[in-house]
Write a protein that holds these residues in place. Structure first.
Motif, PDB file in Angstrom:
ATOM      1  N   TYR A 108      -4.570   7.303   5.176  1.00 42.35           N
ATOM      2  CA  TYR A 108      -4.920   6.925   3.723  1.00 42.35           C
ATOM      3  C   TYR A 108      -4.077   5.775   3.427  1.00 42.35           C
ATOM      4  O   TYR A 108      -2.897   5.805   3.622  1.00 42.35           O
ATOM      5  CB  TYR A 108      -4.864   8.319   2.818  1.00 42.35           C
ATOM      6  CG  TYR A 108      -5.570   9.478   3.195  1.00 42.35           C
ATOM      7  CD1 TYR A 108      -6.840   9.679   2.527  1.00 42.35           C
ATOM      8  CD2 TYR A 108      -4.976  10.299   3.849  1.00 42.35           C
ATOM      9  CE1 TYR A 108      -7.555  10.782   2.900  1.00 42.35           C
ATOM     10  CE2 TYR A 108      -5.765  11.730   4.200  1.00 42.35           C
ATOM     11  CZ  TYR A 108      -6.977  11.724   3.644  1.00 42.35           C
ATOM     12  OH  TYR A 108      -7.587  12.957   3.929  1.00 42.35           O
TER      13      TYR A 108
ATOM     14  N   MET B 140     -13.941   8.797  -0.146  1.00 36.10           N
ATOM     15  CA  MET B 140     -12.897   7.636  -0.891  1.00 36.10           C
ATOM     16  C   MET B 140     -13.907   6.677  -1.206  1.00 36.10           C
ATOM     17  O   MET B 140     -15.029   6.237  -0.640  1.00 36.10           O
ATOM     18  CB  MET B 140     -11.880   7.547   0.125  1.00 36.10           C
ATOM     19  CG  MET B 140     -10.872   8.735   0.418  1.00 36.10           C
ATOM     20  SD  MET B 140     -10.055   8.913  -1.084  1.00 36.10           S
ATOM     21  CE  MET B 140      -9.153  10.472  -0.411  1.00 36.10           C
TER      22      MET B 140
ATOM     23  N   TYR C 273       0.802  -1.026  -0.069  1.00 41.33           N
ATOM     24  CA  TYR C 273      -0.031  -0.048  -0.196  1.00 41.33           C
ATOM     25  C   TYR C 273       0.840   1.239   0.070  1.00 41.33           C
ATOM     26  O   TYR C 273       1.906   1.453   0.639  1.00 41.33           O
ATOM     27  CB  TYR C 273      -0.640   0.039   1.279  1.00 41.33           C
ATOM     28  CG  TYR C 273      -2.243  -1.021   1.393  1.00 41.33           C
ATOM     29  CD1 TYR C 273      -3.266  -0.552   0.991  1.00 41.33           C
ATOM     30  CD2 TYR C 273      -1.882  -2.224   1.699  1.00 41.33           C
ATOM     31  CE1 TYR C 273      -4.281  -1.482   0.960  1.00 41.33           C
ATOM     32  CE2 TYR C 273      -2.731  -3.134   1.842  1.00 41.33           C
ATOM     33  CZ  TYR C 273      -4.051  -2.741   1.420  1.00 41.33           C
ATOM     34  OH  TYR C 273      -4.995  -3.719   1.326  1.00 41.33           O
TER      35      TYR C 273
ATOM     36  N   GLU D 120      -3.607   3.629  -0.456  1.00 37.21           N
ATOM     37  CA  GLU D 120      -3.988   3.343  -1.870  1.00 37.21           C
ATOM     38  C   GLU D 120      -3.429   2.140  -2.355  1.00 37.21           C
ATOM     39  O   GLU D 120      -1.916   1.782  -2.070  1.00 37.21           O
ATOM     40  CB  GLU D 120      -3.413   4.712  -2.674  1.00 37.21           C
ATOM     41  CG  GLU D 120      -3.571   4.569  -4.084  1.00 37.21           C
ATOM     42  CD  GLU D 120      -2.466   4.028  -5.063  1.00 37.21           C
ATOM     43  OE1 GLU D 120      -2.889   3.180  -5.880  1.00 37.21           O
ATOM     44  OE2 GLU D 120      -1.269   4.263  -4.490  1.00 37.21           O
TER      45      GLU D 120
ATOM     46  N   VAL E 223      -6.548   2.646  -6.213  1.00 39.06           N
ATOM     47  CA  VAL E 223      -7.778   2.957  -5.427  1.00 39.06           C
ATOM     48  C   VAL E 223      -7.334   3.327  -3.942  1.00 39.06           C
ATOM     49  O   VAL E 223      -6.514   2.696  -3.237  1.00 39.06           O
ATOM     50  CB  VAL E 223      -8.515   1.597  -5.378  1.00 39.06           C
ATOM     51  CG1 VAL E 223      -9.954   2.116  -4.293  1.00 39.06           C
ATOM     52  CG2 VAL E 223      -9.184   1.501  -6.618  1.00 39.06           C
ATOM     53  N   THR E 224      -7.880   4.532  -3.559  1.00 42.87           N
ATOM     54  CA  THR E 224      -7.615   5.112  -2.400  1.00 42.87           C
ATOM     55  C   THR E 224      -8.582   4.938  -1.315  1.00 42.87           C
ATOM     56  O   THR E 224      -9.602   5.356  -1.664  1.00 42.87           O
ATOM     57  CB  THR E 224      -7.091   6.716  -2.314  1.00 42.87           C
ATOM     58  OG1 THR E 224      -5.960   6.587  -3.383  1.00 42.87           O
ATOM     59  CG2 THR E 224      -6.767   7.174  -1.089  1.00 42.87           C
TER      60      THR E 224
END
Length: 290
Positions: free
Chosen positions: A179, A217, A166, A181, A185-186
């Motif tokens: 966060y 999100m 990630y 990602e 896709v976050t």
């Protein structure tokens, strides 16, 4: 003319001797002399195989309480401070704490024992928690690792997500911790360290969902060492929130660092090595780092 020639010879001899001592030290400890280019090296009577060092920083002659220069005066003089390392009958000194720390790091990399300074000791305390958690063979091991350091669980989740591919961005916003990602896709991630038999309830999952009303999100994830209540599971399925319980987190840990236990006491020196930013924090904020 003879006087000038004599002075030139003395200066050359002086710097040649310094270079010779740096070379001798480098050879004795199997490190590159490059690390010593801004250091003065000499012999001492003590011969302690364990290294000891102290980092000292320059200061303004006229300074405020926070160490910055007092601009009410025209005094721009700097008081230099020598940082010092002693090891195995040698003393290494430098006006640059950053340069001397590079020598310390090189010595440790070569297998030499150099005692920790307080800032490193503090960092190692945290590192020992993280390192122990990496070696966990059960969910209970994870819980034990963070028993008295639950505030570090967030950092461990960040590190675990990064180790699993990630891209992580930390956040101080309410309702979630960071966060993450993956594959373009976050999502928002929240985490909490609980006992193995404890469950994350609906309020915590709803809080994550509420935070995403503002963030917008496409994904959300909640990570815990415990489990989830039936209400939390039901709500999460409707809101597209991925729930990672203790067993799944342990799987992520094993995917990142393997599943065989290691001696948590043998923490690599890299785990508590001070970063450039941490080293520079010792300088007054308005002084150029040297």
């Amino acid at each position: 003319m003879e006087v000038i020639l004599f002075i030139v010879v003395v200066v050359i001899a002086f710097y040649a001797y310094r270079a010779y001592m740096r070379s001798k030290f480098a050879g004795a400890f199997n490190i590159s002399a490059v690390w010593l280019k801004r250091c003065i090296v000499g012999k001492i009577s003590q011969n302690n195989p364990t290294g000891f060092f102290q980092l000292n920083y320059p200061m303004w002659e006229a300074s405020n309480n926070d160490g910055t220069r007092d601009k009410r005066t025209n005094d721009t003089r700097i008081i230099d401070a020598w940082s010092e390392l002693t090891i195995g009958g040698w003393r290494v000194r430098s006006k640059s704490s950053i340069e001397l720390y590079s020598v310390v790091t090189a010595l440790r990399a070569a297998g030499h024992d150099v005692a920790l300074i307080p800032r490193e000791q503090t960092k190692m305390t945290g590192a020992s928690v993280i390192y122990s958690a990496r070696q966990a063979t059960s969910v209970m091991d994870l819980v034990r690792a963070f028993f008295n350091q639950k505030d570090m669980f967030r950092s461990f989740c960040i590190e675990t997500c990064r180790a699993n591919g990630y891209f992580v961005t930390e956040s101080s916003k309410p309702g979630f911790d960071f966060y993450a990602e993956l594959g373009g896709v976050t999502g928002l991630v929240a985490c909490s360290c609980l006992n193995v038999s404890s469950n994350v309830g609906l309020p915590a999952i709803r809080q994550l969902s509420d935070a995403n009303v503002l963030e917008g999100m496409p994904e959300m994830m909640y990570i815990t060492t415990g489990g989830f209540s039936s209400q939390a599971i039901s709500f999460a399925s409707r809101e597209n929130i991925h729930l990672i319980d203790g067993s799944q987190l342990l799987g992520m840990v094993h995917a990142a660092w393997g599943s065989s236990a290691a001696a948590a006491s043998n923490i690599p020196y890299t785990e508590y090595t001070l970063t450039q930013q941490e080293l520079e924090a010792g300088y007054p904020s308005d002084m150029q780092r040297r």
